[in-house]
Structure formats: C-alpha cells, structure tokens
Motif scaffolding. Structure first.
Motif, PDB file in Angstrom:
ATOM      1  N   GLU A  88      42.861  45.307  46.736  1.00  0.00           N
ATOM      2  CA  GLU A  88      43.498  46.329  47.581  1.00  0.00           C
ATOM      3  C   GLU A  88      42.844  46.440  48.957  1.00  0.00           C
ATOM      4  N   THR A  89      41.551  46.113  49.040  1.00  0.00           N
ATOM      5  CA  THR A  89      40.882  46.183  50.356  1.00  0.00           C
ATOM      6  C   THR A  89      41.457  45.152  51.328  1.00  0.00           C
ATOM      7  N   LEU A  90      42.271  44.220  50.809  1.00  0.00           N
ATOM      8  CA  LEU A  90      42.861  43.193  51.673  1.00  0.00           C
ATOM      9  C   LEU A  90      44.274  43.577  52.108  1.00  0.00           C
ATOM     10  N   GLY A  91      44.671  44.817  51.801  1.00  0.00           N
ATOM     11  CA  GLY A  91      45.944  45.316  52.321  1.00  0.00           C
ATOM     12  C   GLY A  91      47.136  45.091  51.409  1.00  0.00           C
ATOM     13  N   ILE A  92      46.910  45.006  50.111  1.00  0.00           N
ATOM     14  CA  ILE A  92      48.037  44.903  49.173  1.00  0.00           C
ATOM     15  C   ILE A  92      47.899  46.066  48.195  1.00  0.00           C
ATOM     16  N   SER A  93      49.027  46.620  47.740  1.00  0.00           N
ATOM     17  CA  SER A  93      48.928  47.799  46.869  1.00  0.00           C
ATOM     18  C   SER A  93      48.845  47.380  45.405  1.00  0.00           C
ATOM     19  N   ARG A  94      48.343  48.299  44.603  1.00  0.00           N
ATOM     20  CA  ARG A  94      48.230  48.051  43.158  1.00  0.00           C
ATOM     21  C   ARG A  94      49.620  47.744  42.572  1.00  0.00           C
ATOM     22  N   GLU A  95      50.618  48.490  43.050  1.00  0.00           N
ATOM     23  CA  GLU A  95      51.979  48.312  42.542  1.00  0.00           C
ATOM     24  C   GLU A  95      52.496  46.887  42.835  1.00  0.00           C
ATOM     25  N   GLU A  96      52.245  46.433  44.067  1.00  0.00           N
ATOM     26  CA  GLU A  96      52.686  45.063  44.414  1.00  0.00           C
ATOM     27  C   GLU A  96      51.982  44.039  43.522  1.00  0.00           C
ATOM     28  N   TYR A  98      50.792  44.428  40.462  1.00  0.00           N
ATOM     29  CA  TYR A  98      51.377  44.443  39.112  1.00  0.00           C
ATOM     30  C   TYR A  98      52.746  43.779  39.098  1.00  0.00           C
ATOM     31  N   ASN A  99      53.542  44.099  40.141  1.00  0.00           N
ATOM     32  CA  ASN A  99      54.886  43.510  40.177  1.00  0.00           C
ATOM     33  C   ASN A  99      54.819  41.994  40.195  1.00  0.00           C
ATOM     34  N   GLU A 100      53.831  41.467  40.910  1.00  0.00           N
ATOM     35  CA  GLU A 100      53.713  40.004  40.976  1.00  0.00           C
ATOM     36  C   GLU A 100      53.342  39.427  39.610  1.00  0.00           C
ATOM     37  N   LEU A 101      52.544  40.158  38.850  1.00  0.00           N
ATOM     38  CA  LEU A 101      52.210  39.679  37.497  1.00  0.00           C
ATOM     39  C   LEU A 101      53.454  39.732  36.611  1.00  0.00           C
ATOM     40  N   LEU A 102      54.128  40.902  36.640  1.00  0.00           N
ATOM     41  CA  LEU A 102      55.236  41.098  35.702  1.00  0.00           C
ATOM     42  C   LEU A 102      56.448  40.220  36.033  1.00  0.00           C
ATOM     43  N   GLY A 104      56.137  37.246  37.117  1.00  0.00           N
ATOM     44  CA  GLY A 104      55.742  35.851  36.872  1.00  0.00           C
ATOM     45  C   GLY A 104      55.319  35.143  38.144  1.00  0.00           C
ATOM     46  N   LYS A 105      55.315  35.860  39.296  1.00  0.00           N
ATOM     47  CA  LYS A 105      54.935  35.204  40.562  1.00  0.00           C
ATOM     48  C   LYS A 105      53.430  34.899  40.575  1.00  0.00           C
ATOM     49  N   ALA A 106      52.637  35.852  40.101  1.00  0.00           N
ATOM     50  CA  ALA A 106      51.179  35.634  40.098  1.00  0.00           C
ATOM     51  C   ALA A 106      50.761  35.022  38.771  1.00  0.00           C
ATOM     52  N   LYS A 107      49.765  34.189  38.830  1.00  0.00           N
ATOM     53  CA  LYS A 107      49.265  33.563  37.604  1.00  0.00           C
ATOM     54  C   LYS A 107      48.168  34.416  36.976  1.00  0.00           C
ATOM     55  N   TYR A 108      47.831  34.097  35.750  1.00  0.00           N
ATOM     56  CA  TYR A 108      46.604  34.585  35.115  1.00  0.00           C
ATOM     57  C   TYR A 108      46.064  33.393  34.353  1.00  0.00           C
ATOM     58  N   SER A 109      44.798  33.487  33.883  1.00  0.00           N
ATOM     59  CA  SER A 109      44.176  32.290  33.326  1.00  0.00           C
ATOM     60  C   SER A 109      44.961  31.730  32.138  1.00  0.00           C
ATOM     61  N   SER A 110      45.134  30.399  32.185  1.00  0.00           N
ATOM     62  CA  SER A 110      45.847  29.668  31.124  1.00  0.00           C
ATOM     63  C   SER A 110      45.306  29.999  29.726  1.00  0.00           C
ATOM     64  N   ILE A 111      44.026  30.300  29.646  1.00  0.00           N
ATOM     65  CA  ILE A 111      43.378  30.455  28.340  1.00  0.00           C
ATOM     66  C   ILE A 111      44.004  31.560  27.494  1.00  0.00           C
ATOM     67  N   PHE A 112      44.554  32.566  28.156  1.00  0.00           N
ATOM     68  CA  PHE A 112      45.032  33.720  27.382  1.00  0.00           C
ATOM     69  C   PHE A 112      46.431  33.525  26.818  1.00  0.00           C
ATOM     70  N   ASN A 113      46.938  32.299  26.938  1.00  0.00           N
ATOM     71  CA  ASN A 113      48.232  31.994  26.331  1.00  0.00           C
ATOM     72  C   ASN A 113      48.082  31.289  24.993  1.00  0.00           C
ATOM     73  N   TYR A 114      46.870  31.362  24.439  1.00  0.00           N
ATOM     74  CA  TYR A 114      46.624  30.778  23.114  1.00  0.00           C
ATOM     75  C   TYR A 114      46.403  31.915  22.115  1.00  0.00           C
ATOM     76  N   PRO A 115      46.817  31.711  20.862  1.00  0.00           N
ATOM     77  CA  PRO A 115      46.693  32.806  19.881  1.00  0.00           C
ATOM     78  C   PRO A 115      45.295  32.901  19.260  1.00  0.00           C
ATOM     79  N   THR A 116      44.940  34.101  18.816  1.00  0.00           N
ATOM     80  CA  THR A 116      43.674  34.301  18.096  1.00  0.00           C
ATOM     81  C   THR A 116      44.004  34.412  16.610  1.00  0.00           C
ATOM     82  N   LEU A 117      43.809  33.320  15.881  1.00  0.00           N
ATOM     83  CA  LEU A 117      44.344  33.227  14.521  1.00  0.00           C
ATOM     84  C   LEU A 117      43.422  33.786  13.443  1.00  0.00           C
ATOM     85  N   THR A 118      42.111  33.700  13.660  1.00  0.00           N
ATOM     86  CA  THR A 118      41.191  34.180  12.614  1.00  0.00           C
ATOM     87  C   THR A 118      40.084  35.011  13.264  1.00  0.00           C
ATOM     88  N   TRP A 119      39.284  35.670  12.443  1.00  0.00           N
ATOM     89  CA  TRP A 119      38.175  36.474  12.976  1.00  0.00           C
ATOM     90  C   TRP A 119      37.189  35.599  13.755  1.00  0.00           C
TER      91      TRP A 119
END
Ligand code: BYC
Length: 311
Positions: A88-96, A98-102, A104-119
């Motif tokens: 936000e210190t770079l001049g973008i709002s929290r809402e913008e 989030y919108n980019e995440l939701l 699909g415009k913004a990425k997030y780390s590939s790793i979190f697209n894998y399932p956690t199958l066991t303990w």
C-alpha cells in the motif's frame, strides 16, 4: 527528458550505494510496478498458504501439535498483513490488491496449489516449504525498498520457527512406527519437487531477474537460491534418515555443491496457468472468505466513521 535521465541516474546511484528507497522518494514507475507485483504476490501467498495447513487444524494428533499449527497459521496471516501494508505504501489500495488476487490477475506461489493429504504433510510443508521461503526471504531483508526489507526481518524470524517445528514433526515421525516413517517419506516425496519450483524459473527463463537484481530488489538469482536450498536440505535429510526423490542428487566435489536432477517445468507452467491440483479450490475459498467477510468490513468502516464524527 534530460531531467528524467538524471533522476533515474541518481536513483540508481542511491541503490548502488546501498541506501534504502522510502515511499515518498522518487522512483521509476517500473520499479514501483515491479515491487507491487512481487510484494502483492508474496502477500497473497501468505494468505492462500494458510489454506493447506488450515485443513489439518481439527485433526492435529495432540493439543501441543494443534497449538503449534495454529500459531504458525496465525503468523502467516500476520505476514500477509505486513506485506499488504508494504504494498500500500506504493500507492495501491488493499481492495485493488484483493481484486487482483480474486480475478486471477495476480499470482501467488505455485506451491499452495498442492493438497495436504496426511498429517506428515504438516512436517514437510514446515520443513521444505518454509525452508525454501526463508532461503528466499533472508535475501529480501536486504531489498532496496525500505518497507519491504523491514517487513521481511520480522517475517524471517517467525519463518525460522515454522521450519523448526516442521523438521521436529518429521523427526518424531521418523523415529515412530514403520507406518509413520512411510507417511513421512511419502510427504517428502510429494513436496520436494514443488518446493524446488518455488524459486521460480531457471535464470535463463526468468524475465524479471536481471532488472530486479540491478535494482537490488532481488539479491540472488532464482538458480543461486535453489542451489543453496538443495545444499541445505541434502544435509538435513540425513538427520531424518530419509531420502529425497531425486536419483541424480549427489555431492559434486569440484563445484562444492550438490548436483540435482531436472525440474519438470511443464508441471510448473501448468500450475501457473491455473491447472494445478488445487488452483480452483484455493481461489474459491478466498472468494468465499471475501464475500462472507463483507459485513465485517462494513461494520469496521461504520465504526471508524462514527469515531471520526465524535472527534
Ligand atoms: N509461483 O522472472 P521471474 C510462504 C512467476 S509463501 C508462482 O523469476 P521474479 C509461506 C513470476 O511471478 C512465500 N509464480 O519472477 C506461506 C513471474 O510472473 P509475473 C512466497 C511464480 O518475480 C504459508 C514469472 O513466474 N514467497 O512463505 O523475478 C505457509 C517469471 O518469474 C513462481 C514469495 O513470494 C512461483 N513459485 O521472481 C508456508 C517471495 N516463481 O509476475 C510458507 C517473493 C516465479 O510476471 N517473491 N513465478 O506474472 C520473489 O522472490 C520472486 O517474485 C520470485 C520470482 C523468486 C518468486
């Protein structure tokens, strides 16, 4: 035009002299955009990263394990908040953001697209995923942009606790029954290659690296950090008395590093395109949280407005 050139030259000279750039300082538009892209992706990764672990809170095998897992997940929410604030210190709002995440415009780390199958996945995620994250983030503590660098200092302290708890969990399983050992080995096998992909494409295929390194946003290239990670994990796995799923992994005396096998970049690119095992599920969960949290945001805004009136 000439003023612009001299501004850019002065900016680069400050970077070269290891001075931090602060929000109100002049910066090239491309520097600002690169930072928004990277910091927001990082923030989204922390928030989406809570989901695979949240999956195991109700099934933690003991109160002690549940408390540690809850604390780790809460830390990740906190990391997301520091990082959104830094963006936000770079001049973008929290809402913008989030919108980019939701959308699909913004990425997030590939790793979190894998399932956690066991303990055991809670151990493998802590050890390997947080281990890879720290390797990358320690370097980011020296990033040229002040608010990002400072956020990283605290994040790294907390991440090292996460990695320790993951390793300790796997160590306990490694000394357990044959079934527990097999569960731990299976989790390591499934998380190894996706963790290696967290560092991003090979240097020759990384479009942003060269400029980000000139600007000292990145201090090391993707391949350099990946190699450091392999060298660290290849030693730590010996303590677990387990193996990494890479037949080509071996110490190279000449290089002073471990050699390792080829990464499946087709898989990485598919995950980035939205075709990983859990991409749809992760975004659906974040959209649901955003919609169901609308009343909280509205109530907080109404409360803030009322307080302002009474001042
Ligand atoms: N996943 O030119 P490149 C955590 C994209 S979470 C997805 O090398 P760059 C934790 C890249 O964005 C830790 N996308 O890019 C939380 C670019 O696409 P765009 C997360 C990836 O930016 C909960 C394209 O590929 N850490 O700690 O110079 C539980 C070309 O790449 C990935 C961070 O976010 C990927 N793995 O370098 C447990 C660290 N890799 O943007 C743990 C901050 C690459 O042009 N980020 N891409 O559409 C960075 O350090 C850098 O952004 C990267 C990539 C090293 C990831």
């Amino acid at each position: 035009m000439s003023t612009q050139v001299s501004l850019e030259e002065r900016f680069q000279a400050r970077i070269d002299a290891e001075q931090k750039i602060e929000p109100k300082d002049w910066m090239p538009e491309a520097y600002r955009k690169t930072l928004i892209r990277q910091i927001s992706q990082h923030a989204h990764s922390e928030v989406v990263g809570m989901l695979p672990e949240g999956n195991w809170i109700t099934r933690a095998p003991s109160l002690r394990r549940k408390v540690a897992l809850l604390a780790k997940i809460q830390d990740e929410a906190g990391h997301g908040l520091y990082l959104y604030s830094a963006a936000e210190t770079l001049g973008i709002s929290r809402e913008e953001l989030y919108n980019e995440l939701l959308s699909g415009k913004a990425k997030y780390s590939s790793i979190f697209n894998y399932p956690t199958l066991t303990w055991a996945d809670m151990g493998a995620v802590g050890w390997l995923v947080d281990g890879a994250a720290i390797m990358n983030q320690v370097a980011l503590c020296k990033c040229s942009y002040g608010p990002y660098a400072r956020a990283m200092v605290r994040v790294c302290k907390e991440e090292s606790f996460h990695q320790r708890q993951g390793f300790e969990l796997l160590l306990t399983l490694s000394k357990g029954t044959p079934e527990q050992r097999a569960m731990a080995q299976d989790a390591i096998n499934r998380w190894w290659w996706p963790s290696m992909m967290m560092f991003g494409p090979n240097d020759s295929d990384s479009p942003h690296s060269a400029q980000s390194m000139r600007w000292k946003i990145k201090r090391y290239s993707n391949d350099t950090l990946r190699q450091k990670f392999v060298d660290m994990i290849a030693e730590q796995i010996k303590v677990l008395n387990m193996t990494l799923p890479d037949p080509d992994l071996r110490w190279n005396e000449e290089r002073g590093h471990y050699d390792f096998g080829a990464i499946d970049w087709t898989e990485f690119n598919e995950v980035l395109k939205g075709n990983g095992p859990c991409n749809r599920e992760r975004l659906a969960a974040r959209r649901k949280a955003w919609e169901e949290g609308a009343w909280v945001r509205e109530a907080a805004m109404a409360h803030a407005a009322k307080r302002q009136q009474s001042v």
